[in-house]
Design a protein around this motif. Sequence first.
Motif, PDB file in Angstrom:
ATOM      1  N   ARG A  48      13.150  -2.087   3.498  1.00 34.03           N
ATOM      2  CA  ARG A  48      12.026  -2.038   2.562  1.00 34.03           C
ATOM      3  C   ARG A  48      10.781  -2.671   3.173  1.00 34.03           C
ATOM      4  NH1 ARG A  48       8.643   0.234  -0.645  1.00 34.03           N
ATOM      5  NH2 ARG A  48       8.026  -0.934  -2.467  1.00 34.03           N
ATOM      6  N   LYS A  49      10.957  -3.781   3.876  1.00 39.44           N
ATOM      7  CA  LYS A  49       9.822  -4.438   4.522  1.00 39.44           C
ATOM      8  C   LYS A  49       9.209  -3.517   5.572  1.00 39.44           C
ATOM      9  CE  LYS A  49      11.549  -9.110   3.791  1.00 39.44           C
ATOM     10  NZ  LYS A  49      12.157 -10.275   4.462  1.00 39.44           N
ATOM     11  N   ARG A  50      10.061  -2.823   6.356  1.00 39.94           N
ATOM     12  CA  ARG A  50       9.544  -1.874   7.350  1.00 39.94           C
ATOM     13  C   ARG A  50       8.736  -0.775   6.670  1.00 39.94           C
ATOM     14  NH1 ARG A  50      14.304  -2.870   9.979  1.00 39.94           N
ATOM     15  NH2 ARG A  50      15.402  -1.200   8.910  1.00 39.94           N
ATOM     16  N   ALA A  51       9.239  -0.282   5.526  1.00 40.17           N
ATOM     17  CA  ALA A  51       8.531   0.777   4.802  1.00 40.17           C
ATOM     18  C   ALA A  51       7.165   0.286   4.310  1.00 40.17           C
ATOM     19  CB  ALA A  51       9.370   1.285   3.635  1.00 40.17           C
ATOM     20  N   LEU A  52       7.104  -0.936   3.814  1.00 38.64           N
ATOM     21  CA  LEU A  52       5.832  -1.491   3.357  1.00 38.64           C
ATOM     22  C   LEU A  52       4.855  -1.660   4.513  1.00 38.64           C
ATOM     23  CD1 LEU A  52       7.075  -4.185   0.814  1.00 38.64           C
ATOM     24  CD2 LEU A  52       5.785  -2.106   0.270  1.00 38.64           C
ATOM     25  N   ARG A  53       5.369  -2.005   5.680  1.00 38.74           N
ATOM     26  CA  ARG A  53       4.506  -2.214   6.850  1.00 38.74           C
ATOM     27  C   ARG A  53       4.051  -0.899   7.483  1.00 38.74           C
ATOM     28  NH1 ARG A  53       8.459  -6.757   8.139  1.00 38.74           N
ATOM     29  NH2 ARG A  53       7.254  -8.646   7.692  1.00 38.74           N
ATOM     30  N   ASP A  54       4.678   0.196   7.135  1.00 38.67           N
ATOM     31  CA  ASP A  54       4.377   1.491   7.750  1.00 38.67           C
ATOM     32  C   ASP A  54       3.207   2.146   7.009  1.00 38.67           C
ATOM     33  OD1 ASP A  54       4.631   3.513   9.558  1.00 38.67           O
ATOM     34  OD2 ASP A  54       6.389   4.423   8.602  1.00 38.67           O
ATOM     35  N   VAL A  55       2.012   1.686   7.277  1.00 34.94           N
ATOM     36  CA  VAL A  55       0.815   2.071   6.533  1.00 34.94           C
ATOM     37  C   VAL A  55       0.219   3.392   7.027  1.00 34.94           C
ATOM     38  CG1 VAL A  55      -1.524   1.346   5.883  1.00 34.94           C
ATOM     39  CG2 VAL A  55       0.339  -0.334   5.940  1.00 34.94           C
ATOM     40  N   ALA A  56       0.293   3.662   8.316  1.00 32.95           N
ATOM     41  CA  ALA A  56      -0.369   4.852   8.879  1.00 32.95           C
ATOM     42  C   ALA A  56       0.055   6.153   8.191  1.00 32.95           C
ATOM     43  CB  ALA A  56      -0.145   4.933  10.378  1.00 32.95           C
ATOM     44  N   PRO A  57       1.352   6.402   7.980  1.00 34.97           N
ATOM     45  CA  PRO A  57       1.730   7.658   7.307  1.00 34.97           C
ATOM     46  C   PRO A  57       1.191   7.741   5.865  1.00 34.97           C
ATOM     47  CG  PRO A  57       3.643   6.660   8.365  1.00 34.97           C
ATOM     48  CD  PRO A  57       2.517   5.664   8.447  1.00 34.97           C
ATOM     49  N   LYS A  58       1.063   6.604   5.225  1.00 36.09           N
ATOM     50  CA  LYS A  58       0.519   6.584   3.868  1.00 36.09           C
ATOM     51  C   LYS A  58      -0.956   6.978   3.877  1.00 36.09           C
ATOM     52  CE  LYS A  58       0.764   2.609   1.962  1.00 36.09           C
ATOM     53  NZ  LYS A  58       0.946   1.356   1.244  1.00 36.09           N
ATOM     54  N   ARG A  59      -1.706   6.486   4.892  1.00 41.80           N
ATOM     55  CA  ARG A  59      -3.119   6.845   4.996  1.00 41.80           C
ATOM     56  C   ARG A  59      -3.305   8.341   5.235  1.00 41.80           C
ATOM     57  NH1 ARG A  59      -5.369   5.800   8.950  1.00 41.80           N
ATOM     58  NH2 ARG A  59      -3.976   4.560  10.226  1.00 41.80           N
ATOM     59  N   GLU A  60      -2.298   9.003   5.803  1.00 48.33           N
ATOM     60  CA  GLU A  60      -2.390  10.443   6.069  1.00 48.33           C
ATOM     61  C   GLU A  60      -2.331  11.276   4.789  1.00 48.33           C
ATOM     62  OE1 GLU A  60       0.589  11.482   8.953  1.00 48.33           O
ATOM     63  OE2 GLU A  60      -0.260  10.147  10.457  1.00 48.33           O
ATOM     64  N   VAL A  61      -1.679  10.758   3.734  1.00 51.05           N
ATOM     65  CA  VAL A  61      -1.491  11.543   2.505  1.00 51.05           C
ATOM     66  C   VAL A  61      -2.172  10.927   1.286  1.00 51.05           C
ATOM     67  CG1 VAL A  61       0.653  12.585   3.300  1.00 51.05           C
ATOM     68  CG2 VAL A  61       0.739  10.446   2.004  1.00 51.05           C
ATOM     69  N   ALA A  62      -2.606   9.674   1.400  1.00 52.84           N
ATOM     70  CA  ALA A  62      -3.210   8.967   0.276  1.00 52.84           C
ATOM     71  C   ALA A  62      -4.479   8.272   0.746  1.00 52.84           C
ATOM     72  CB  ALA A  62      -2.236   7.929  -0.290  1.00 52.84           C
ATOM     73  N   THR A  63      -5.312   7.885  -0.203  1.00 51.42           N
ATOM     74  CA  THR A  63      -6.456   7.037   0.113  1.00 51.42           C
ATOM     75  C   THR A  63      -6.015   5.599  -0.084  1.00 51.42           C
ATOM     76  OG1 THR A  63      -8.026   8.724  -0.598  1.00 51.42           O
ATOM     77  CG2 THR A  63      -8.829   6.453  -0.477  1.00 51.42           C
ATOM     78  N   VAL A  64      -6.031   4.842   0.997  1.00 52.31           N
ATOM     79  CA  VAL A  64      -5.670   3.433   0.946  1.00 52.31           C
ATOM     80  C   VAL A  64      -6.966   2.642   0.957  1.00 52.31           C
ATOM     81  CG1 VAL A  64      -4.458   1.542   2.101  1.00 52.31           C
ATOM     82  CG2 VAL A  64      -3.490   3.873   2.147  1.00 52.31           C
ATOM     83  N   LEU A  65      -7.134   1.826  -0.059  1.00 53.73           N
ATOM     84  CA  LEU A  65      -8.321   0.985  -0.167  1.00 53.73           C
ATOM     85  C   LEU A  65      -7.963  -0.449   0.191  1.00 53.73           C
ATOM     86  CD1 LEU A  65      -9.677   2.291  -3.596  1.00 53.73           C
ATOM     87  CD2 LEU A  65     -10.440   2.955  -1.296  1.00 53.73           C
ATOM     88  N   VAL A  66      -8.935  -1.173   0.722  1.00 56.53           N
ATOM     89  CA  VAL A  66      -8.746  -2.594   0.986  1.00 56.53           C
ATOM     90  C   VAL A  66      -9.881  -3.378   0.342  1.00 56.53           C
ATOM     91  CG1 VAL A  66      -7.436  -2.297   3.126  1.00 56.53           C
ATOM     92  CG2 VAL A  66      -9.930  -2.528   3.228  1.00 56.53           C
ATOM     93  N   ALA A  67      -9.561  -4.615   0.022  1.00 55.83           N
ATOM     94  CA  ALA A  67     -10.558  -5.584  -0.418  1.00 55.83           C
ATOM     95  C   ALA A  67     -10.745  -6.569   0.730  1.00 55.83           C
ATOM     96  CB  ALA A  67     -10.085  -6.320  -1.667  1.00 55.83           C
ATOM     97  N   GLU A  68     -11.998  -6.801   1.080  1.00 58.06           N
ATOM     98  CA  GLU A  68     -12.332  -7.763   2.130  1.00 58.06           C
ATOM     99  C   GLU A  68     -13.092  -8.935   1.526  1.00 58.06           C
ATOM    100  OE1 GLU A  68     -13.121  -5.496   6.330  1.00 58.06           O
ATOM    101  OE2 GLU A  68     -14.803  -5.660   4.952  1.00 58.06           O
ATOM    102  N   VAL A  69     -12.764 -10.105   2.003  1.00 52.17           N
ATOM    103  CA  VAL A  69     -13.524 -11.316   1.701  1.00 52.17           C
ATOM    104  C   VAL A  69     -13.822 -11.965   3.044  1.00 52.17           C
ATOM    105  CG1 VAL A  69     -13.472 -13.595   0.624  1.00 52.17           C
ATOM    106  CG2 VAL A  69     -12.502 -11.632  -0.590  1.00 52.17           C
ATOM    107  N   ASN A  70     -15.078 -12.164   3.339  1.00 55.18           N
ATOM    108  CA  ASN A  70     -15.493 -12.739   4.626  1.00 55.18           C
ATOM    109  C   ASN A  70     -14.895 -11.975   5.802  1.00 55.18           C
ATOM    110  OD1 ASN A  70     -17.001 -14.781   3.331  1.00 55.18           O
ATOM    111  ND2 ASN A  70     -15.162 -16.014   3.084  1.00 55.18           N
ATOM    112  N   GLY A  71     -14.854 -10.648   5.702  1.00 51.76           N
ATOM    113  CA  GLY A  71     -14.367  -9.807   6.788  1.00 51.76           C
ATOM    114  C   GLY A  71     -12.859  -9.732   6.926  1.00 51.76           C
TER     115      GLY A  71
END
Length: 175
Positions: A48-71
């Motif tokens: 499950r941890k590996r799946a959560l860390r595997d962000v690149a394939p998710k970005r290919e099919v979904a819009t992944v947003l991030v919140a930044e504070v001080n970069g």
Amino acid sequence: MSQSESLGPVHIREARPEDDAAIGELLVDAYVTQYAKKLPEVVYTDERKRALRDVAPKREVATVLVAEVNGEVVGTVALFPPGAPGSEAWVPHAADLRHLATAVRYHGQGLGKPLLDAAEALARTWGVAAVALHVRRGVAGVARMYQQRGYVRTPEGDLDTPSVYLEAYLLRLQG
């Protein structure tokens, strides 16, 4: 940095490939620590941890947003368009909201709100009828947060998997 560190200006943007490692670690850290507090019986396997860390394939099919504070990436959420691979939306023409998480040191400081605001605004630009999501059964505070935003408990969308029972919620955007 302390658990009560104050939240500075928050910038929401679409994730880039160079954010993947930070997003993955943020997801694992937030899920493991917060579920451990709320549901101590929940164990996150290495798979499950590996799946959560595997962000690149998710970005290919979904819009992944991030919140930044001080970069620094301190929050994330993913929005899957209708019919996207991996979407768990159970109604037609609905976006699927997944993996909302914030840095542990900022929990309880309202960082989820700008992420959800941005994801819901994006869904509206897509012209979808609704935003669907699932909440692990037993995490009443998370469910309450979504209900306060207008999401309605929708049992027909519940998912009962071998490892977890997920309760469905829906935010209608169009009649």
